[in-house]
Each structure stands twice: as structure tokens, then as C-alpha cells.
Design a protein around this motif. Structure first.
Motif, mmCIF file in Angstrom:
data_model
loop_
_atom_site.group_PDB
_atom_site.id
_atom_site.type_symbol
_atom_site.label_atom_id
_atom_site.label_comp_id
_atom_site.label_asym_id
_atom_site.label_seq_id
_atom_site.Cartn_x
_atom_site.Cartn_y
_atom_site.Cartn_z
ATOM 1 N N ILE A 2 -1.580 8.805 -24.860
ATOM 2 C CA ILE A 2 -0.435 8.376 -25.000
ATOM 3 C C ILE A 2 0.615 8.859 -24.276
ATOM 4 C CG2 ILE A 2 1.631 8.262 -26.667
ATOM 5 C CD1 ILE A 2 -0.657 9.234 -28.848
ATOM 6 N N PHE A 3 1.304 7.757 -23.555
ATOM 7 C CA PHE A 3 2.486 8.019 -22.671
ATOM 8 C C PHE A 3 3.521 8.036 -23.121
ATOM 9 C CE2 PHE A 3 -1.118 6.306 -20.113
ATOM 10 C CZ PHE A 3 -1.335 7.244 -19.047
ATOM 11 N N LEU A 4 4.741 8.691 -22.779
ATOM 12 C CA LEU A 4 6.077 8.742 -23.364
ATOM 13 C C LEU A 4 6.879 7.707 -22.579
ATOM 14 C CD1 LEU A 4 6.863 12.764 -23.093
ATOM 15 C CD2 LEU A 4 6.101 11.301 -25.283
ATOM 16 N N LYS A 5 7.577 7.158 -23.469
ATOM 17 C CA LYS A 5 8.518 6.165 -22.745
ATOM 18 C C LYS A 5 9.820 6.554 -22.278
ATOM 19 C CE LYS A 5 6.712 2.524 -26.071
ATOM 20 N NZ LYS A 5 7.237 1.618 -27.158
ATOM 21 N N ALA A 6 10.018 6.292 -21.293
ATOM 22 C CA ALA A 6 11.352 6.620 -20.690
ATOM 23 C C ALA A 6 12.531 5.651 -20.478
ATOM 24 C CB ALA A 6 11.000 7.363 -19.191
ATOM 25 N N ALA A 7 13.648 6.019 -21.117
ATOM 26 C CA ALA A 7 14.605 5.119 -20.799
ATOM 27 C C ALA A 7 15.656 5.679 -19.383
ATOM 28 C CB ALA A 7 15.949 5.008 -21.906
ATOM 29 N N LEU A 8 15.904 4.705 -18.712
ATOM 30 C CA LEU A 8 16.347 5.339 -17.336
ATOM 31 C C LEU A 8 17.899 4.800 -17.232
ATOM 32 C CD1 LEU A 8 13.450 5.626 -16.801
ATOM 33 C CD2 LEU A 8 13.719 4.832 -14.303
ATOM 34 N N TYR A 9 19.051 5.827 -16.990
ATOM 35 C CA TYR A 9 20.174 5.576 -17.073
ATOM 36 C C TYR A 9 20.872 5.556 -15.537
ATOM 37 C CZ TYR A 9 25.109 5.098 -18.090
ATOM 38 O OH TYR A 9 26.530 4.723 -17.829
ATOM 39 N N LEU A 10 21.445 4.508 -15.133
ATOM 40 C CA LEU A 10 21.875 4.521 -13.752
ATOM 41 C C LEU A 10 23.619 4.265 -13.730
ATOM 42 C CD1 LEU A 10 18.985 2.761 -13.839
ATOM 43 C CD2 LEU A 10 19.003 3.591 -11.457
ATOM 44 N N ILE A 42 8.017 3.344 -17.989
ATOM 45 C CA ILE A 42 9.359 3.039 -18.179
ATOM 46 C C ILE A 42 9.641 1.925 -19.244
ATOM 47 C CG2 ILE A 42 11.253 1.960 -16.896
ATOM 48 C CD1 ILE A 42 9.768 3.086 -14.129
ATOM 49 N N TYR A 43 10.619 2.432 -20.157
ATOM 50 C CA TYR A 43 10.834 1.604 -21.254
ATOM 51 C C TYR A 43 11.770 0.450 -20.918
ATOM 52 C CZ TYR A 43 13.216 -0.479 -25.453
ATOM 53 O OH TYR A 43 13.675 -1.473 -26.453
ATOM 54 N N LYS A 70 13.679 3.644 -29.718
ATOM 55 C CA LYS A 70 12.685 2.756 -28.886
ATOM 56 C C LYS A 70 12.137 3.556 -27.722
ATOM 57 C CE LYS A 70 14.995 -1.474 -30.149
ATOM 58 N NZ LYS A 70 15.714 -2.900 -29.639
ATOM 59 N N TYR A 71 12.702 4.803 -27.384
ATOM 60 C CA TYR A 71 12.140 5.548 -26.310
ATOM 61 C C TYR A 71 12.063 6.824 -26.601
ATOM 62 C CZ TYR A 71 17.042 6.128 -25.501
ATOM 63 O OH TYR A 71 18.458 6.347 -25.527
ATOM 64 N N ASP A 72 11.281 7.835 -25.602
ATOM 65 C CA ASP A 72 11.169 9.113 -25.933
ATOM 66 C C ASP A 72 12.263 10.213 -25.175
ATOM 67 O OD1 ASP A 72 8.857 8.600 -27.912
ATOM 68 O OD2 ASP A 72 7.989 7.975 -25.983
ATOM 69 N N ILE A 73 12.245 9.539 -24.096
ATOM 70 C CA ILE A 73 12.826 10.527 -23.124
ATOM 71 C C ILE A 73 14.277 9.598 -22.442
ATOM 72 C CG2 ILE A 73 12.700 11.651 -20.715
ATOM 73 C CD1 ILE A 73 9.681 11.980 -21.293
ATOM 74 N N ALA A 74 15.482 10.079 -22.211
ATOM 75 C CA ALA A 74 16.409 9.534 -21.630
ATOM 76 C C ALA A 74 16.625 10.424 -20.394
ATOM 77 C CB ALA A 74 17.757 9.907 -22.402
ATOM 78 N N LEU A 75 16.451 9.634 -19.093
ATOM 79 C CA LEU A 75 16.461 10.277 -17.804
ATOM 80 C C LEU A 75 17.652 9.825 -16.983
ATOM 81 C CD1 LEU A 75 14.602 11.844 -15.972
ATOM 82 C CD2 LEU A 75 13.297 9.650 -15.308
ATOM 83 N N VAL A 76 18.045 10.654 -16.254
ATOM 84 C CA VAL A 76 19.179 10.328 -15.323
ATOM 85 C C VAL A 76 19.011 10.925 -14.016
ATOM 86 C CG1 VAL A 76 20.913 9.996 -16.851
ATOM 87 C CG2 VAL A 76 20.622 12.204 -15.928
ATOM 88 N N TRP A 77 19.523 10.416 -12.858
ATOM 89 C CA TRP A 77 19.268 10.957 -11.487
ATOM 90 C C TRP A 77 20.006 12.178 -11.426
ATOM 91 C CZ3 TRP A 77 22.976 11.563 -7.304
ATOM 92 C CH2 TRP A 77 22.213 12.004 -6.211
ATOM 93 N N PHE A 103 16.241 14.966 -23.163
ATOM 94 C CA PHE A 103 17.129 14.498 -22.173
ATOM 95 C C PHE A 103 16.773 15.268 -20.952
ATOM 96 C CE2 PHE A 103 21.360 15.259 -20.070
ATOM 97 C CZ PHE A 103 21.298 14.020 -19.288
ATOM 98 N N LYS A 104 16.462 14.547 -19.814
ATOM 99 C CA LYS A 104 16.095 15.003 -18.438
ATOM 100 C C LYS A 104 16.999 14.467 -17.165
ATOM 101 C CE LYS A 104 11.645 16.738 -19.110
ATOM 102 N NZ LYS A 104 10.155 16.797 -18.397
#
Length: 497
Positions: A2-10, A42-43, A70-77, A103-104
């Protein structure tokens, strides 16, 4: 596996920043590599281009928070891409925690599930807020330096002026004629702002945005010291409320002598200001009493909202918005007491003819059932289309991961699909709203208890209960002009039955 779904915020805030190392493309590239390294799916990408981190009022951020299930991880730069305000950052993290979202940050190491991680996050958030305050201070100092030199500090110059290459103001002859006319009417002829707007609109003058003049646009001109040769600093101030910025105009501001030709004299400006302040003493104010009829009452002739005001003697009345702001239509002046008496009389007549009400309900429900069937079919078609777009997006991510397409192709195709998806979702939302209205109507089809409650207990009910009953019974109220001098206005009440 199972892969975690990541939401990428830019996010980027300015064009200058976008052209440097913090560009959307640079952030996107780094985060895609990060997800590949940790086997995250990548969600979706959530992109706010040209939005400040000092407020939560950002479209992509709202969508990110709305999609939390809808996702598992919120990722920012980097953390400051999400927020530079400590209070806002804590609100966002609290929402993530509620939905068990990790949150990462790609460039910073912290784990929000531990006490030490939360401490690190707080520290980084405080530094981001400090950096924002420092940037703001540097901008203010730069503005003061420019203003001390007599130059325009930036932004679009006011009506009547245009900007030269050396950042000084130059008179626009055609627009300056309008400005002189406005100050002449206000200072020398003591004419009010609404009447000035009507006069200019009748002469065919338009604002720089090719719109009709309104009372508020005239007020802004008459209160602007730029026209007599002094530039304003820190008159517009921002306050935060519910995560949004609101502009307020302060009376405590600084002026700087400008290196440009004034359109009017300071004497004319002050004379106009005296006349405006005198008129303030003689007029009523917007009513502070809660409005039972908000969202229900309209002008029957131009279909605009009716505005609510209070006379000095305490009488509450309504006038047409088009007339008050633009001088169009007629005033449609009518007392709130007269409207409420007409509502009571009309609803009493309905109560006395229950059979008529039931017959009206039966016919309307049959008609709405047919509409319900059509809308449900349309919604089903759009949902299939959205599902198809989602599949195409997933395929696109596979192609970029396998390096079958370039990053440029990926971004372009993703942008087109996102635009299509946005259009379909907008249409889906509109149809869903129509569907909800029809379903709500069917749930509340027996209006007789509400009508009886209105006629029997209305005066003893709370404000919220009264408003609820009115909104259930009444669709809209229209006030029509009467051609006879001092004739009573015609009131049409449209019911939801």
C-alpha cells in the motif's frame, strides 16, 4: 504493497520570486523526486501562484484543506510555502491532525506526531512569521524613501494621472477634467456624492474601468490628497478576520509632497471636505437592527437588492440599490413597517384558503419531480466525465515517472486536465445546488404549520425563528414604483408554494 497518497502544495507570492529558485516549477520538480524516493503516490498538486502566505484566503489552500479525507500526507517544499503566520499555521496543522494527515516539509525535518516535532514546527513557524514582518518593514522603508523623493511609490495612479518613466505623476488632460468637475460640484455647489455620480453618468463619463460612477467611487476621489499635490502613505491598512484580509481606511496617515502638478488647490479640497462633513450630520445611517428581510427584498423594476437604512427619527426604510449607488431606476422608498403589514395580510389570506395551498403544492411538486429526473441524469454524465479525467491524470503520473514524457509536457497536459476538471466540478456544484433546492422543497412541502405559526405566534418568536419562517414561506418580495405622486408602492410577494 500500500502506497501513501501525497498532496503536494506549492506557492509563490510574486513574479520576482517565481523567476528565482523558489519557482513553482522548481518546487514541483523537487517534490516529485521526493515522492519517488519515498514511494509516495502523488494524489494531486495544489498550486497558489501569486498569493501571499500572510492569509488563508487562497484557492488552492482551501481545496487542500477541503480534500483532507482523500490523501495521507501533505507535502511542501518549505514551511513558509504553507504559511508565514503562526496563528494560521496552527489552524492548518490542527485540521491535518483531525484527519490524521502527516505533514512534511522537503527541506526541513520535523514529525508533527511527536512533542519535539511540534516544538520544531512552532520554532520554524515563528521564524517564518518574523521573516514576513522583516520583509514588510523593508518594503515600508523603501516606500518612504521613494515618497521622500516625491515619486509615486507603485501601483496604478489615481484617475486624472498617468505614470512617467521616472516614476513621477503626469496629468491626463481628459481624466483631469472629470476630477475638476467632481471637486467643483462638491466644494462650490455643495452637491452630494450620489448626485455627482448621477450627473457624471448622465453626461456619459465612465471610470477608468469603463464602469458607471457610484457614490463610493466619488467619495474615494474627494478624500484623496494626491489631487492637491500630496501623496498618501499607510492610509489603507489591513486587518485579519477569519483568516481573511480586510482593507480599512485610517484617518491617521502620512502625506509627502509630490514632484508633480496638482489638479486642484488644497483650498478646494478642504472646502469639499467641510461640505461632506456637514452633510453627514443631516443624514440617517445604515440600520444596525438585524434585518428580517435580508436576501428576500428586491426592486421590482430593475431587480436589484433593496438597501436598508434608518432615519434620524428611528424609522427603518428600504431604497433601491441602483438608485442610491448609480442614480439609475427610482428610489422606491418604502417603510419596513408597511412591508411587514403587507406580509402579515397576505399570509393571513393564504391561511384562510388551505385547499388552494395544497393544490398549488401538488402541481408544483409534479413539475419539480420532472426537473429532478433531468438534473440527476446530467449529474451522472458529469460525474462519469470527472472520473475519466481522473484516470487520465493517473496515466499522466505514470508517464512522468517512467520518463516517457518531459516535465514540460507533464505540466502542460496536467494544466489542461485540471482546467477541464475545474469546469466540470463547477458545473457539478451548480447542478447539485439545484438538486438540493428541489429536494429541500419536497421535504418542506407542507407549509400550513409554518403559515399558522406566523399568524399566531410571530410577535413572540425570536429573531432567528422569525427569519427561518419567512425564508421557508417566501421566495422573494418585489417593490414596484407608483407613478402617482406620493402614491403607495406596489408590493408583490412570491411564495415557495
Amino acid at each position: 504493497m500500500i502506497f501513501l497518497k501525497a498532496a503536494l502544495y506549492l506557492r509563490v507570492s510574486t513574479e520576482e520570486q517565481a523567476s528565482g529558485g523558489h519557482s513553482i516549477q522548481a518546487q514541483q520538480q523537487e517534490l516529485i523526486k521526493y515522492c519517488s524516493a519515498f514511494d509516495y503516490d502523488i494524489y494531486n498538486f495544489y498550486i497558489d501562484a501569486g498569493y501571499s502566505a500572510s492569509t488563508m484566503n487562497r484557492p488552492a489552500l482551501k481545496k487542500l484543506l477541503g480534500d483532507c479525507k482523500k490523501y495521507d500526507i501533505a507535502l511542501v517544499w518549505r514551511l513558509d510555502r504553507l504559511s508565514r503566520d503562526m496563528a494560521d499555521l496552527m489552524k492548518i496543522i490542527e485540521i491535518f491532525t483531525t484527519y490524521n494527515i502527516i505533514f512534511k516539509s522537503k527541506t526541513e525535518s520535523f514529525d508533527t506526531s511527536t512533542a519535539s516535532g511540534k516544538l520544531m514546527l512552532n520554532m520554524l513557524g515563528s521564524f517564518a512569521e518574523f521573516e514576513r514582518a522583516s520583509i514588510s518593514e523593508r518594503i515600508q522603508l523603501a516606500h518612504k524613501k521613494i515618497l521622500n523623493e516625491g515619486k509615486w511609490r507603485g501601483g496604478r495612479p489615481p484617475l486624472g494621472y498617468e505614470l512617467t518613466q521616472d516614476k513621477t505623476l503626469k496629468i491626463n488632460k481628459n481624466e483631469a477634467q472629470i476630477i475638476r468637475k467632481i471637486f467643483d460640484l462638491s466644494a462650490n455647489k455643495n452637491i452630494g456624492t450620489r448626485s455627482i455620480a448621477i450627473h457624471l453618468n448622465n453626461l456619459g463619463y465612465l471610470t477608468r474601468n469603463k464602469k458607471a460612477f457610484s457614490s463610493s467611487s466619488i467619495v474615494r476621489i474627494l478624500k484623496n490628497p494626491t489631487y492637491y499635490g500630496e501623496m498618501v502613505h499607510k492610509r489603507q491598512q489591513y486587518i485579519k478576520k477569519d483568516g481573511k484580509k480586510k482593507v480599512v481606511y485610517s484617518d491617521n496617515y502620512t502625506t509627502y509632497k509630490g514632484l508633480y502638478e496638482p489638479i486642484i488647490s488644497k483650498e478646494i479640497f478642504l472646502k469639499s471636505e467641510i461640505n461632506i462633513n456637514r452633510r453627514k450630520l443631516n443624514r440617517g445611517t445604515s440600520s444596525k437592527i438585524p434585518n428580517l428581510l435580508s436576501g428576500l427584498i428586491f426592486c421590482g423594476d430593475c431587480k436589484e437588492y433593496m438597501l436598508r437604512n434608518t432615519r434620524k427619527d428611528g424609522e427603518v426604510f428600504f431604497t433601491c440599490k441602483s438608485y442610491k449607488h448609480y442614480g439609475k431606476c427610482t428610489h422606491h422608498y418604502i417603510s419596513e413597517n408597511i412591508i411587514m403589514k403587507e406580509i402579515q395580510r397576505s399570509i393571513q389570506n393564504l391561511e384562510e384558503s388551505e385547499s388552494t395551498v395544497y393544490e398549488m403544492n401538488k402541481k408544483l411538486i409534479k413539475k419539480k419531480d420532472h426537473k429532478l429526473y433531468i438534473i440527476e441524469n446530467e449529474i451522472s454524465t458529469i460525474q462519469e466525465s470527472i472520473h475519466s479525467i481522473s484516470k487520465r491524470k493517473d496515466k499522466l503520473f505514470e508517464l512522468i515517472e517512467k520518463e516517457i514524457i518531459t516535465e514540460k509536457d507533464f505540466i502542460e497536459r496536467k494544466k489542461k486536465l485540471s482546467k477541464k476538471n475545474e469546469e466540470k466540478n463547477k458545473l457539478l456544484k451548480e447542478l447539485q445546488s439545484k438538486l438540493d433546492n428541489i429536494q429541500n422543497y419536497q421535504e418542506n412541502k407542507d407549509f400550513i404549520p409554518y403559515i399558522k405559526s406566523f399568524t399566531k405566534d410571530f410577535h413572540t418568536l425570536s429573531f432567528n425563528s422569525k427569519k427561518k419562517i419567512l425564508n421557508i414561506i417566501i421566495e422573494r418580495i418585489e417593490i414596484f414604483h407608483n407613478d402617482r405622486p406620493y402614491g403607495r408602492k406596489k408590493i408583490h410577494i412570491y411564495y415557495k408554494i
